[in-house]
Design an enzyme around this catalytic site. Structure first.
Site, PDB file in Angstrom:
ATOM      1  N   ASP A 189      42.898 -29.853  23.336  1.00 59.92           N
ATOM      2  CA  ASP A 189      42.482 -30.424  22.025  1.00 59.92           C
ATOM      3  C   ASP A 189      43.588 -31.618  21.634  1.00 59.92           C
ATOM      4  O   ASP A 189      43.461 -32.708  22.376  1.00 59.92           O
ATOM      5  CB  ASP A 189      42.393 -29.315  20.954  1.00 59.92           C
ATOM      6  CG  ASP A 189      41.802 -29.913  19.696  1.00 59.92           C
ATOM      7  OD1 ASP A 189      41.321 -30.777  19.753  1.00 59.92           O
ATOM      8  OD2 ASP A 189      41.835 -29.160  18.555  1.00 59.92           O
ATOM      9  N   ASP A 193      48.759 -31.713  15.483  1.00 63.77           N
ATOM     10  CA  ASP A 193      47.703 -31.511  14.230  1.00 63.77           C
ATOM     11  C   ASP A 193      48.556 -31.143  12.980  1.00 63.77           C
ATOM     12  O   ASP A 193      49.358 -30.117  13.081  1.00 63.77           O
ATOM     13  CB  ASP A 193      46.763 -30.841  14.853  1.00 63.77           C
ATOM     14  CG  ASP A 193      45.517 -31.271  15.556  1.00 63.77           C
ATOM     15  OD1 ASP A 193      45.732 -32.570  15.870  1.00 63.77           O
ATOM     16  OD2 ASP A 193      44.517 -30.809  15.707  1.00 63.77           O
ATOM     17  N   ARG A 242      43.011 -41.177  18.118  1.00 62.69           N
ATOM     18  CA  ARG A 242      43.868 -40.145  17.192  1.00 62.69           C
ATOM     19  C   ARG A 242      45.431 -40.407  17.319  1.00 62.69           C
ATOM     20  O   ARG A 242      46.169 -39.571  17.691  1.00 62.69           O
ATOM     21  CB  ARG A 242      43.630 -38.869  17.249  1.00 62.69           C
ATOM     22  CG  ARG A 242      41.878 -38.722  16.841  1.00 62.69           C
ATOM     23  CD  ARG A 242      41.675 -37.125  16.758  1.00 62.69           C
ATOM     24  NE  ARG A 242      40.300 -36.968  16.468  1.00 62.69           N
ATOM     25  CZ  ARG A 242      39.889 -35.363  16.162  1.00 62.69           C
ATOM     26  NH1 ARG A 242      40.541 -34.514  16.066  1.00 62.69           N
ATOM     27  NH2 ARG A 242      38.461 -35.674  15.770  1.00 62.69           N
TER      28      ARG A 242
END
Length: 521
Positions: A189, A193, A242
């Site tokens: 992933d 985060d 990202r």
């Protein structure tokens, strides 16, 4: 200069579930640790000091990390956990008690005042993530986290290398190496985060690479209570997107190096704001803008370099900032900081960003420097079981009039004495050293690409000065002798391009102890 630190040896504690141990060392009051070096939003809201002033514990398994957290007097008692070796899902068990941990993930949950720092020969979190939840005042420093999966086997932390969620504040993620071996299709992933109320974070001097997703702030368009965050002096390499994705939060993004971003880069959206200063973008696509949504974000830009950057055409859900990049908002920050010119960012980060770089930082004028305070990358090593053994931290190596090219390079040698390591000569720390197995031997510094050097400096460990007798400096690529002489110190020679340089000790009065093998252009 680092202050002398006195350590008190405490009993050995056993991490019950897997039968491994760690030694707790308590800092004496007169030697309370200073964190130093933190810049950005983590300095706000009361600041970020981690475990400064508390006990110091060494851990070699994930269970030992959990045991250290659970063994504190309270969940707010400061603690520094020095990690060495490889942490895996298999050696990370849940520890019961007043703490709240979980198996298969390093869980920093409902706690505060903690530093986790890699020491010695290094700390590798292999396929296991670090989860920070309902926590504050946390420092993660000098560790490698790799190949954390959300699908496949083993799985950990939802596939995030470092994840923060649910009322987290004041976190400093510094000098770490985070990478995956692919994207979501391969089971991975994200690298960092932040969601569900994560605030006042600084992400500095890290290397993030080989991942589909660099990281996000805000997990959905309704997750709007995150930030502010500072990202500075990080390398993002070979990442799809990202870097970060920024939803409804403010981020200050400066002096980062972006290389090989394949889809998009800094992506403020849904009211997100990015102050983007003096970054270097190279060989990348759509490095700044609002992408994959019509919920716009904004940016303030200055001093950036766009080197072979391509831009897609604008569309309903595609809003690139380029090719004519201009500011769309104004953002002020409440802290002081020093900006390196964007032109030197790739070179200065090659020596400073990532784990194992001696915690070096930039001084704002393109020169890597060693930290003047804060956690070191060496473990306190009591030499006896007497009640109050002591250790004085060695001085920080000077840079010898230039950038020490050994920091971030590799090392090998002819042999190594018990308890020593080749890598100790390139870690920027005079308290660790390499010795040959006898009185003679060789130690080498090596690079993946040809590097030009004209000078080396050999620094002996404290207490072992004067042992080195005769030596030769060799171009290990060709076997040519670059210089010869006797004693440690600085050796100059004709500038030579090579991949490996060797310091060969041919005579000595005792077992040599080389703390640093510095190389300079």
């Amino acid at each position: 200069m680092r202050r002398a630190v006195a350590w008190r040896l405490l009993p050995v504690l056993t991490a019950g579930a897997v039968g491994v141990g760690f030694v707790a060392l308590q800092a004496m009051p007169e030697a309370a640790a200073a964190t130093g070096g933190v810049t950005g939003y983590a300095t706000q809201n009361g600041g970020t000091t981690g475990g400064a002033g508390g006990a110091v514990v060494k851990a070699t398994t994930g269970t030992a990390i959990h045991q250290a957290l659970c063994g504190r007097a309270s969940d707010t008692t400061p603690i520094t956990i020095q990690v060495e070796g490889t942490i895996t899902v298999g050696n990370t068990a849940k520890v019961s008690g007043s703490c709240n941990t979980a198996a298969g993930v390093i869980e920093l949950k409902q706690i505060s005042n903690v530093t986790i720092i890699g020491v010695g020969s290094g700390a590798i979190f292999d396929q296991i993530g670090i989860h920070i939840r309902e926590a504050k005042n946390i420092i993660i420093q000098n560790v490698t986290v790799r190949n954390v999966k959300k699908s496949g086997s083993p799985t950990s932390n939802g596939g995030d290398a470092i994840g923060m969620e649910s009322d987290v504040s004041n976190v400093w993620v510094d000098h770490n190496t985070l990478y995956a071996s692919g994207g979501e299709d391969e089971g991975y992933d994200s690298l960092i985060d932040m969601k569900a109320g994560t605030k006042y974070v600084t992400v500095s001097y890290n290397t993030l690479r080989n991942s589909g997703r660099g990281g996000l702030i805000g997990s959905s368009d309704s997750d709007t209570g995150n930030g502010p965050v500072t990202f500075h002096h990080n390398i993002y390499e070979n990442i799809d997107s990202r870097t970060p994705l920024l939803r409804a939060a403010t981020a200050h993004i400066y002096n980062n190096y972006y290389l090989g971003l394949t889809k998009s880069g800094i992506n403020p959206r849904d009211g997100g704001k990015a102050k983007v200063d003096n970054n270097y973008f190279k060989n990348s696509a759509d490095v700044l803008g609002t992408f994959y949504t019509d919920l716009m974000g904004s940016w303030q830009v200055s001093g950036n370099i766009f080197d072979n950057v391509t831009w897609s055409a604008p569309g309903t859900e595609n809003h690139p900032a380029g090719p004519n990049v201009t500011s769309t908002t104004t953002i002020s920050v409440p802290y002081s900081y020093s900006l390196d010119p964007a032109s030197c960012v790739p070179s200065v980060l090659a020596s400073t960003a990532g784990a194992g770089k001696g915690l070096q930082v930039s001084n704002g004028s393109c020169t890597p420097t060693s930290p003047t305070a804060g956690p070191t990358t060496s473990s306190p090593r009591p030499t006896s079981a007497s009640p109050t053994p002591s250790r004085t931290a060695g001085p920080t190596p000077t840079q010898g009039g230039g950038t020490n090219l050994s920091i971030g390079a590799g090392a090998d040698g002819s042999s190594k004495g018990s308890g020593t390591s080749y890598g100790n000569v390139i870690d920027g720390n005079l308290s660790t050293y390499w010795s040959p197995s006898g009185t003679t031997g060789s130690i080498s510094v090596k690079w993946s690409a040809a590097t030009s050097i004209s000078r080396i400096t050999i620094r002996e460990a404290s207490g072992a000065t004067g042992r080195i007798g005769s030596y030769r400096v060799l171009n290990a690529d060709t076997g040519a002798v670059l210089a010869s002489g006797s004693g440690a110190g600085t050796v100059s020679f004709t500038k030579t391009s090579l991949k490996k340089v060797t310091f060969e000790i041919t005579g000595a009065s005792g077992t040599p102890q080389i703390a640093e093998f510095e190389t300079y252009a």
